[in-house]
Design an enzyme around this catalytic site. Structure first.
Site, PDB file in Angstrom:
ATOM      1  N   ASN A   1     -24.664  52.573  73.008  1.00  0.00           N
ATOM      2  CA  ASN A   1     -24.814  52.608  74.999  1.00  0.00           C
ATOM      3  C   ASN A   1     -24.167  53.622  75.449  1.00  0.00           C
ATOM      4  O   ASN A   1     -24.894  53.861  77.039  1.00  0.00           O
ATOM      5  CB  ASN A   1     -25.527  50.516  75.236  1.00  0.00           C
ATOM      6  CG  ASN A   1     -24.717  50.215  75.353  1.00  0.00           C
ATOM      7  OD1 ASN A   1     -23.202  50.790  74.633  1.00  0.00           O
ATOM      8  ND2 ASN A   1     -24.583  48.926  75.730  1.00  0.00           N
TER       9      ASN A   1
ATOM     10  N   ALA B   1     -21.035  54.145  67.055  1.00  0.00           N
ATOM     11  CA  ALA B   1     -22.668  53.675  66.452  1.00  0.00           C
ATOM     12  C   ALA B   1     -22.527  55.091  65.617  1.00  0.00           C
ATOM     13  O   ALA B   1     -22.560  56.539  66.098  1.00  0.00           O
ATOM     14  CB  ALA B   1     -23.483  53.715  67.578  1.00  0.00           C
TER      15      ALA B   1
ATOM     16  N   GLU C   1     -16.342  42.259  72.968  1.00  0.00           N
ATOM     17  CA  GLU C   1     -17.243  42.281  74.170  1.00  0.00           C
ATOM     18  C   GLU C   1     -18.164  43.008  73.256  1.00  0.00           C
ATOM     19  O   GLU C   1     -18.934  43.716  72.837  1.00  0.00           O
ATOM     20  CB  GLU C   1     -16.634  44.034  74.464  1.00  0.00           C
ATOM     21  CG  GLU C   1     -15.197  44.284  74.801  1.00  0.00           C
ATOM     22  CD  GLU C   1     -15.384  43.421  76.233  1.00  0.00           C
ATOM     23  OE1 GLU C   1     -15.842  42.795  76.759  1.00  0.00           O
ATOM     24  OE2 GLU C   1     -13.638  43.650  76.255  1.00  0.00           O
TER      25      GLU C   1
ATOM     26  N   CYS D   1     -24.571  45.957  78.121  1.00  0.00           N
ATOM     27  CA  CYS D   1     -24.282  44.759  78.382  1.00  0.00           C
ATOM     28  C   CYS D   1     -24.623  43.872  79.998  1.00  0.00           C
ATOM     29  O   CYS D   1     -24.644  42.979  79.489  1.00  0.00           O
ATOM     30  CB  CYS D   1     -23.345  44.547  77.337  1.00  0.00           C
ATOM     31  SG  CYS D   1     -22.088  45.439  78.204  1.00  0.00           S
TER      32      CYS D   1
ATOM     33  N   GLU E   1     -11.024  44.433  78.143  1.00  0.00           N
ATOM     34  CA  GLU E   1     -10.843  46.186  78.606  1.00  0.00           C
ATOM     35  C   GLU E   1     -10.415  46.206  80.221  1.00  0.00           C
ATOM     36  O   GLU E   1     -10.697  45.444  80.797  1.00  0.00           O
ATOM     37  CB  GLU E   1     -11.743  46.629  77.901  1.00  0.00           C
ATOM     38  CG  GLU E   1     -11.226  46.050  76.114  1.00  0.00           C
ATOM     39  CD  GLU E   1     -12.732  46.844  75.457  1.00  0.00           C
ATOM     40  OE1 GLU E   1     -13.700  47.185  76.316  1.00  0.00           O
ATOM     41  OE2 GLU E   1     -12.482  47.549  74.239  1.00  0.00           O
TER      42      GLU E   1
HETATM   43  P1  NAP Z   1     -24.146  46.774  67.078  1.00  0.00           P
HETATM   44  O1  NAP Z   1     -25.849  46.456  66.180  1.00  0.00           O
HETATM   45  O2  NAP Z   1     -23.532  45.031  66.744  1.00  0.00           O
HETATM   46  O3  NAP Z   1     -23.811  48.059  66.637  1.00  0.00           O
HETATM   47  C1  NAP Z   1     -22.623  48.444  66.561  1.00  0.00           C
HETATM   48  C2  NAP Z   1     -21.467  48.437  66.245  1.00  0.00           C
HETATM   49  O4  NAP Z   1     -21.343  47.572  64.942  1.00  0.00           O
HETATM   50  C3  NAP Z   1     -22.369  50.220  66.460  1.00  0.00           C
HETATM   51  O5  NAP Z   1     -20.983  50.798  65.625  1.00  0.00           O
HETATM   52  C4  NAP Z   1     -21.962  49.471  64.482  1.00  0.00           C
HETATM   53  O6  NAP Z   1     -22.492  50.877  63.461  1.00  0.00           O
HETATM   54  C5  NAP Z   1     -21.507  49.031  64.188  1.00  0.00           C
HETATM   55  N1  NAP Z   1     -21.670  47.722  63.327  1.00  0.00           N
HETATM   56  C6  NAP Z   1     -23.391  47.574  62.584  1.00  0.00           C
HETATM   57  N2  NAP Z   1     -23.310  46.382  61.561  1.00  0.00           N
HETATM   58  C7  NAP Z   1     -21.676  46.621  61.207  1.00  0.00           C
HETATM   59  C8  NAP Z   1     -21.159  45.586  59.626  1.00  0.00           C
HETATM   60  N3  NAP Z   1     -22.027  44.791  59.219  1.00  0.00           N
HETATM   61  N4  NAP Z   1     -19.821  45.437  60.508  1.00  0.00           N
HETATM   62  C9  NAP Z   1     -19.673  46.711  61.222  1.00  0.00           C
HETATM   63  N5  NAP Z   1     -20.059  47.415  61.646  1.00  0.00           N
HETATM   64  C10 NAP Z   1     -20.619  47.273  62.375  1.00  0.00           C
HETATM   65  O7  NAP Z   1     -25.508  46.460  68.690  1.00  0.00           O
HETATM   66  P2  NAP Z   1     -26.185  47.523  68.653  1.00  0.00           P
HETATM   67  O8  NAP Z   1     -27.377  46.733  68.877  1.00  0.00           O
HETATM   68  O9  NAP Z   1     -25.326  48.971  68.987  1.00  0.00           O
HETATM   69  O10 NAP Z   1     -25.362  47.397  70.463  1.00  0.00           O
HETATM   70  C11 NAP Z   1     -26.082  46.845  71.950  1.00  0.00           C
HETATM   71  C12 NAP Z   1     -25.583  45.584  71.952  1.00  0.00           C
HETATM   72  O11 NAP Z   1     -24.090  46.350  71.730  1.00  0.00           O
HETATM   73  C13 NAP Z   1     -26.058  44.635  72.879  1.00  0.00           C
HETATM   74  O12 NAP Z   1     -25.633  43.303  72.244  1.00  0.00           O
HETATM   75  C14 NAP Z   1     -24.594  44.515  74.139  1.00  0.00           C
HETATM   76  O13 NAP Z   1     -24.488  43.701  74.953  1.00  0.00           O
HETATM   77  C15 NAP Z   1     -23.826  45.220  73.221  1.00  0.00           C
HETATM   78  N6  NAP Z   1     -22.309  45.795  73.705  1.00  0.00           N
HETATM   79  C16 NAP Z   1     -21.564  45.176  74.265  1.00  0.00           C
HETATM   80  C17 NAP Z   1     -20.477  45.576  75.744  1.00  0.00           C
HETATM   81  C18 NAP Z   1     -19.737  44.630  76.020  1.00  0.00           C
HETATM   82  O14 NAP Z   1     -18.713  45.158  76.565  1.00  0.00           O
HETATM   83  N7  NAP Z   1     -19.560  43.274  76.091  1.00  0.00           N
HETATM   84  C19 NAP Z   1     -20.986  46.629  75.835  1.00  0.00           C
HETATM   85  C20 NAP Z   1     -21.947  47.781  75.228  1.00  0.00           C
HETATM   86  C21 NAP Z   1     -23.060  46.425  74.635  1.00  0.00           C
HETATM   87  P3  NAP Z   1     -24.108  51.375  62.826  1.00  0.00           P
HETATM   88  O15 NAP Z   1     -23.899  52.176  64.774  1.00  0.00           O
HETATM   89  O16 NAP Z   1     -23.793  52.629  62.247  1.00  0.00           O
HETATM   90  O17 NAP Z   1     -24.804  50.400  63.188  1.00  0.00           O
END
Ligand code: NAP
Length: 473
Positions: free
Chosen positions: A144, A169, A242, A276, A453
């Protein structure tokens, strides 16, 4: 492309990158797996031995060179973000600025890594606390904010003296490649920064189990964050998480309605609601809820939806088909539970191509029974919940699971201060829809995360204290 020990690796299996505004393939990148991750960690471990001893000011100069290069390439960086993530070009430019700001901040901070001298309990002892870099840091980032989430992690890590292996990602690897081109051009020593693109599970397994990795920093969903914490426990790594959020936006009776509407537009529809800290639940005092809904719906109707590269677009696509369908299902559930659509409420079909768009949507009469009241939407949907008292809204606003960001609008300073204390969130904006600055700690409480962060807080995540007691007899 992978970047390991200062070399680009272009041979091997490939993965397509898709533009969410068109649904079309825009590029294809080389991927690696567990072996390549292990190799990157080995090189990062070797490089750490030298990098940690380079004076902080010199490490800062490397970062300052990256800043200069990224400034020169800012337009191409912004275009890359829009093409792979979909956000409007003007927002992508904003993200590039923010990504550079983190690098610039930590280029300066690298000079200021102080330790402490403690008052001794005996005359013949000298007590010191050294602050040392923790070691090899593995970083996993989301799609994102494909550029700024990377620099927000790598800049403090390098400033502190750590070396890094990054996995971006899979939907947005191109921004990562572009920033690594800048690291390469800046002459950052071999092995200090490494990039591995590829299957998340495989790469994640190596990162969490390899004992040479001393720090794991992750931004993404709460479910994956929990899994990574569990996996990292075996080697007792320091972790920063995060994670997801479910931000309430509270509008009291005395608030300026137009200002609050502007705040919702910003916190709800920027990045198509895929942030997020996006507003998820809008709580409005009963006496103004009808008027608020009317004005929010009017302003929402003025937002232009489309391909982020077109002029004047306010809201781009969501990241993929699955995201679009999840949003549609939440809206359907809200309608089933007697929510009233004031604006939007449909999948948007672009005139050309087959991108993934959802109309900016406003739902009146939302209730706690709806999925949207508890599940993260990650889309441009604004549900409005009426409330009748301060106690009631505090009770409802504090989410059982999440605690990342909360917003509150009131002209009553006393009420603002009471809300500041009562809201169980890591970030609180009082009459401020943009409570994010480089110098402040960004991060959540509860299941929204661990660690911060930004600013001096971000640097601490990559350092450890070492206590030294010296006898002087
Ligand atoms: P996600 O599925 O958790 O993916 C985030 C990252 O984790 C990607 O690089 C993904 O790789 C990787 N990942 C997925 N499965 C994994 C595993 N089993 N082992 C290691 N890495 C793994 O999240 P998303 O759907 O892309 O992002 C949206 C989420 O992020 C939302 O819940 C949002 O609130 C949160 N977010 C939080 C913040 C914050 O600062 N708090 C900021 C931005 C987003 P792949 O892409 O290769 O699957």
């Amino acid at each position: 492309m992978l970047y390991i020990n200062g070399e680009w690796i272009t041979d091997g299996n490939k993965m397509d990158v898709i533009n969410p505004a068109t649904g079309k393939v825009i590029d294809s990148v080389t991927i690696g797996g567990r072996e390549e991750t292990k190799e990157a960690i080995t090189h990062a471990t070797e490089a750490f031995k030298t990098w940690k001893n380079i004076p902080g000011a010199k490490r800062g100069r490397y970062l300052a060179t990256v800043v200069k290069l990224m400034r020169e390439k800012r337009e191409i960086l912004a275009e890359t973000i829009t093409r792979e993530n979909g956000k409007p070009f003007s927002d992508a430019r904003g993200e590039v600025r923010s990504a550079i700001d983190y690098l610039e901040w930590y280029a300066e901070e690298a000079k200021r890594l102080y330790g402490d001298t403690l008052p001794a309990s005996q005359v013949d002892k000298h007590l010191m606390v050294l602050r040392e870099p923790i070691g090899v840091s593995a970083a996993i980032t989301p799609w994102n904010f494909p550029l700024s989430m990377i620099t927000r992690k790598i800049a403090p890590a390098l400033a502190a003296g750590c070396t890094v292996v990054l996995k971006p990602a899979s939907q947005t690897p191109l921004s990562a490649i572009k920033v690594f081109e800048c690291f390469h051009e800046a002459g950052i020593p071999k092995g200090v920064v490494n990039l591995v693109i590829g299957p998340a599970e495989e790469i994640g397994k190596e990162m969490t189990s390899n004992p040479d990795v001393r720090k794991l920093t992750f931004t993404g969903s709460t479910a994956i964050g929990k899994k990574l914490m569990r996996d990292a426990a075996d080697t007792v790594k320091k972790v920063s998480m995060e994670l997801g959020g479910h931000a309430p936006f509270i509008v009291f009776e005395d608030a300026d309605i137009d200002e609050a509407v502007t705040g919702v537009l910003l916190t709800k529809f920027k990045n198509s609601g895929q942030t997020c800290i996006s507003t998820n639940r809008i709580y409005v005092a009963e006496s103004i809820v009808e008027e608020f809904g009317k004005r929010l719906a009017q302003k929402t109707a003025e937002l232009r939806i489309g391909n982020g590269m077109e002029d004047g677009v306010d809201v781009g696509p969501v990241i993929n088909k699955g995201a679009m369908e999840k949003i549609a299902a939440q809206v359907e559930d809200a309608v089933k539970n007697n929510g009233k659509i004031l604006q939007g409420g449909n999948i948007h079909k672009p005139e050309e191509g087959s991108g993934y768009f959802y109309e900016p949507t406003v739902i009146q009469y939302a209730t706690e029974e709806m999925q949207i009241a508890t599940e993260e939407t990650f889309g441009p949907v604004a549900p409005i919940f009426p409330f009748s008292s301060e106690e009631e809204v505090i009770e409802k606003a504090n989410h059982k699971q999440y605690g990342l960001a909360a917003y509150c609008y009131t002209k009553d300073m006393g009420c603002g201060l009471r809300m500041m204390k009562a809201l169980e969130y890591g970030i609180v904006g009082i009459n401020d829809p943009a409570p994010i600055v480089i110098q402040a700690p960004f991060g959540g409480v509860k299941e929204s995360g661990i660690g911060k962060e930004g600013g001096k807080y971000g640097l601490e995540e990559y350092m450890e204290e070492k206590f030294v007691s010296i006898g002087m007899k």
